[in-house]
Design a protein around this motif. Structure first.
Motif, mmCIF file in Angstrom:
data_model
loop_
_atom_site.group_PDB
_atom_site.id
_atom_site.type_symbol
_atom_site.label_atom_id
_atom_site.label_comp_id
_atom_site.label_asym_id
_atom_site.label_seq_id
_atom_site.Cartn_x
_atom_site.Cartn_y
_atom_site.Cartn_z
ATOM 1 N N THR A 47 0.804 -1.112 0.041
ATOM 2 C CA THR A 47 -0.008 -0.058 -0.084
ATOM 3 C C THR A 47 0.901 1.222 0.115
ATOM 4 O O THR A 47 2.101 1.165 0.367
ATOM 5 C CB THR A 47 -1.087 0.055 1.150
ATOM 6 N N ALA A 48 0.330 2.247 -0.504
ATOM 7 C CA ALA A 48 1.165 3.438 -0.811
ATOM 8 C C ALA A 48 1.770 4.156 0.532
ATOM 9 O O ALA A 48 2.946 4.589 0.476
ATOM 10 C CB ALA A 48 0.252 4.730 -1.521
ATOM 11 N N GLU A 49 0.999 3.944 1.559
ATOM 12 C CA GLU A 49 1.614 4.625 2.884
ATOM 13 C C GLU A 49 2.712 3.404 3.665
ATOM 14 O O GLU A 49 2.979 3.965 4.425
ATOM 15 C CB GLU A 49 0.514 4.986 3.807
ATOM 16 N N THR A 50 2.737 2.300 2.952
ATOM 17 C CA THR A 50 3.570 1.372 3.700
ATOM 18 C C THR A 50 5.021 1.789 3.414
ATOM 19 O O THR A 50 5.619 1.998 2.294
ATOM 20 C CB THR A 50 3.449 0.054 3.174
ATOM 21 N N ALA A 51 6.097 1.571 4.298
ATOM 22 C CA ALA A 51 7.496 1.696 4.021
ATOM 23 C C ALA A 51 8.099 0.624 3.017
ATOM 24 O O ALA A 51 7.477 -0.494 3.303
ATOM 25 C CB ALA A 51 8.229 1.679 5.210
ATOM 26 N N LEU A 52 8.940 0.963 2.301
ATOM 27 C CA LEU A 52 9.259 -0.032 1.292
ATOM 28 C C LEU A 52 9.867 -1.366 1.779
ATOM 29 O O LEU A 52 10.868 -1.155 2.871
ATOM 30 C CB LEU A 52 10.366 0.504 0.336
ATOM 31 N N PRO A 53 9.523 -2.589 1.706
ATOM 32 C CA PRO A 53 10.074 -3.810 2.276
ATOM 33 C C PRO A 53 11.501 -3.987 1.473
ATOM 34 O O PRO A 53 11.671 -3.362 0.812
ATOM 35 C CB PRO A 53 9.037 -4.949 1.465
ATOM 36 N N ARG A 54 12.448 -4.691 2.033
ATOM 37 C CA ARG A 54 13.806 -4.731 1.589
ATOM 38 C C ARG A 54 14.022 -5.165 0.153
ATOM 39 O O ARG A 54 14.537 -4.785 -0.533
ATOM 40 C CB ARG A 54 14.297 -5.852 2.677
ATOM 41 N N SER A 55 12.952 -6.214 -0.107
ATOM 42 C CA SER A 55 13.207 -6.803 -1.427
ATOM 43 C C SER A 55 12.866 -5.573 -2.469
ATOM 44 O O SER A 55 13.415 -5.325 -3.613
ATOM 45 C CB SER A 55 11.987 -8.153 -1.823
ATOM 46 N N LEU A 56 11.469 -4.810 -2.268
ATOM 47 C CA LEU A 56 11.342 -3.769 -3.092
ATOM 48 C C LEU A 56 12.144 -2.535 -3.078
ATOM 49 O O LEU A 56 12.199 -1.958 -4.260
ATOM 50 C CB LEU A 56 9.862 -3.251 -2.941
ATOM 51 N N LYS A 57 12.814 -2.472 -1.979
ATOM 52 C CA LYS A 57 13.997 -1.415 -2.077
ATOM 53 C C LYS A 57 15.124 -1.563 -2.963
ATOM 54 O O LYS A 57 15.569 -0.920 -3.648
ATOM 55 C CB LYS A 57 14.646 -1.350 -0.426
ATOM 56 N N ASN A 58 15.370 -3.087 -2.970
ATOM 57 C CA ASN A 58 16.445 -3.370 -3.985
ATOM 58 C C ASN A 58 15.907 -3.269 -5.125
ATOM 59 O O ASN A 58 16.667 -2.956 -6.250
ATOM 60 C CB ASN A 58 16.724 -4.902 -3.591
ATOM 61 N N ILE A 59 14.793 -3.556 -5.500
ATOM 62 C CA ILE A 59 14.170 -3.355 -6.789
ATOM 63 C C ILE A 59 14.307 -2.004 -7.263
ATOM 64 O O ILE A 59 14.608 -1.610 -8.523
ATOM 65 C CB ILE A 59 12.519 -4.010 -6.794
ATOM 66 N N TYR A 60 13.665 -1.039 -6.784
ATOM 67 C CA TYR A 60 13.918 0.443 -6.766
ATOM 68 C C TYR A 60 15.246 0.900 -7.133
ATOM 69 O O TYR A 60 15.850 1.735 -7.789
ATOM 70 C CB TYR A 60 12.982 0.951 -5.874
ATOM 71 N N ALA A 61 16.497 0.244 -6.174
ATOM 72 C CA ALA A 61 17.789 0.753 -6.114
ATOM 73 C C ALA A 61 18.274 0.195 -7.733
ATOM 74 O O ALA A 61 19.056 1.030 -8.511
ATOM 75 C CB ALA A 61 18.336 -0.023 -5.056
ATOM 76 N N GLU A 62 17.994 -1.040 -8.257
ATOM 77 C CA GLU A 62 18.148 -1.467 -9.257
ATOM 78 C C GLU A 62 17.687 -0.779 -10.320
ATOM 79 O O GLU A 62 18.217 -0.288 -11.594
ATOM 80 C CB GLU A 62 17.888 -2.960 -9.561
ATOM 81 N N MET A 63 16.326 -0.341 -10.226
ATOM 82 C CA MET A 63 15.757 0.403 -11.307
ATOM 83 C C MET A 63 16.360 1.759 -11.549
ATOM 84 O O MET A 63 16.638 2.429 -12.681
ATOM 85 C CB MET A 63 14.226 0.490 -11.146
#
Length: 218
Positions: free
Chosen positions: A72-88
């Protein structure tokens, strides 16, 4: 709960869903009735262009929104998604402003988990309920319409889709973006630009992955 009508002809909904629905009855499960089929509802089969396969919903109440890797938009990024965004960010220079990936789904990115339900705090508990048959059927149903780009992060996704991609499809396989494995081949895999290059080569509109230029959290 209402079934996603564009996918309702899949055998799963006749042969497997009644038993799974009965087992869910009375349980406090996630992401709940309104979001369980969100991935299919937001990405009809005739619009699916990319498949990103996850495992099961986040088991923390309020986090999962029915889309693989999404919160959900208000949730802090989980660790996997944080890495997905870093790679992006390394790949295309920007990333989304929050963790809700609904804008991917609306552009034809099928964000499907192999299990669509979980109990709070009990990741993977419904993995053997038969949900995986829905994932395979849905992808094969979408394949009839056009070649697909498969993004298979980690051994689970690769095993789940074994034998499905065809020569006409794009297949991007790498390590999972989890902090435990991301440095073993996920970072540097550049899936976002590779998918868009493939779509452009097919005279298709590329995916607008970020919608806004936002620095990646590290």
């Amino acid at each position: 709960m209402s079934l996603p009508q564009a996918w309702a002809s899949l055998p799963f909904f006749e042969t497997d869903w009644p038993a799974i629905s009965a087992r869910l009855d009375g349980l406090d499960w996630l992401p709940g009735h309104e979001r369980v089929f969100a991935a299919l509802s937001l990405t009809p089969p005739d619009q699916a262009r990319v498949v990103i396969l996850g495992q099961d919903p986040y088991p923390t109440p309020g986090h999962a929104n029915g889309l693989a890797f999404s919160v959900t938009a208000e949730t802090a990024l989980p660790r996997s998604l944080k890495n997905i965004y870093a790679e992006m960010h390394d790949d295309i220079g920007h990333c989304p402003a929050n963790g809700d990936l609904g804008h991917w789904a609306r552009q034809g990115v099928l964000l499907l988990n192999t299990s669509l339900s979980v109990l709070p705090g009990q990741a993977g508990i419904h993995a053997k309920w038969g949900w995986d048959r829905l994932a395979r059927q849905a992808v094969e149903y979408a394949q009839v319409r056009r070649p697909l780009a498969f993004v298979l992060w980690g051994a689970h996704a690769q095993k789940a889709m074994a034998g499905i991609p065809r020569a006409a499809d794009l297949v991007i396989e790498s390590a999972h973006p989890s902090p435990l494995s991301a440095r073993r081949g996920f970072f540097g895999s550049r899936p976002f630009s590779r998918i868009n290059d493939w779509l452009i080569a097919r005279d298709e509109t590329p995916i607008d992955w970020a919608l806004s230029e936002t620095p990646a959290a590290r």
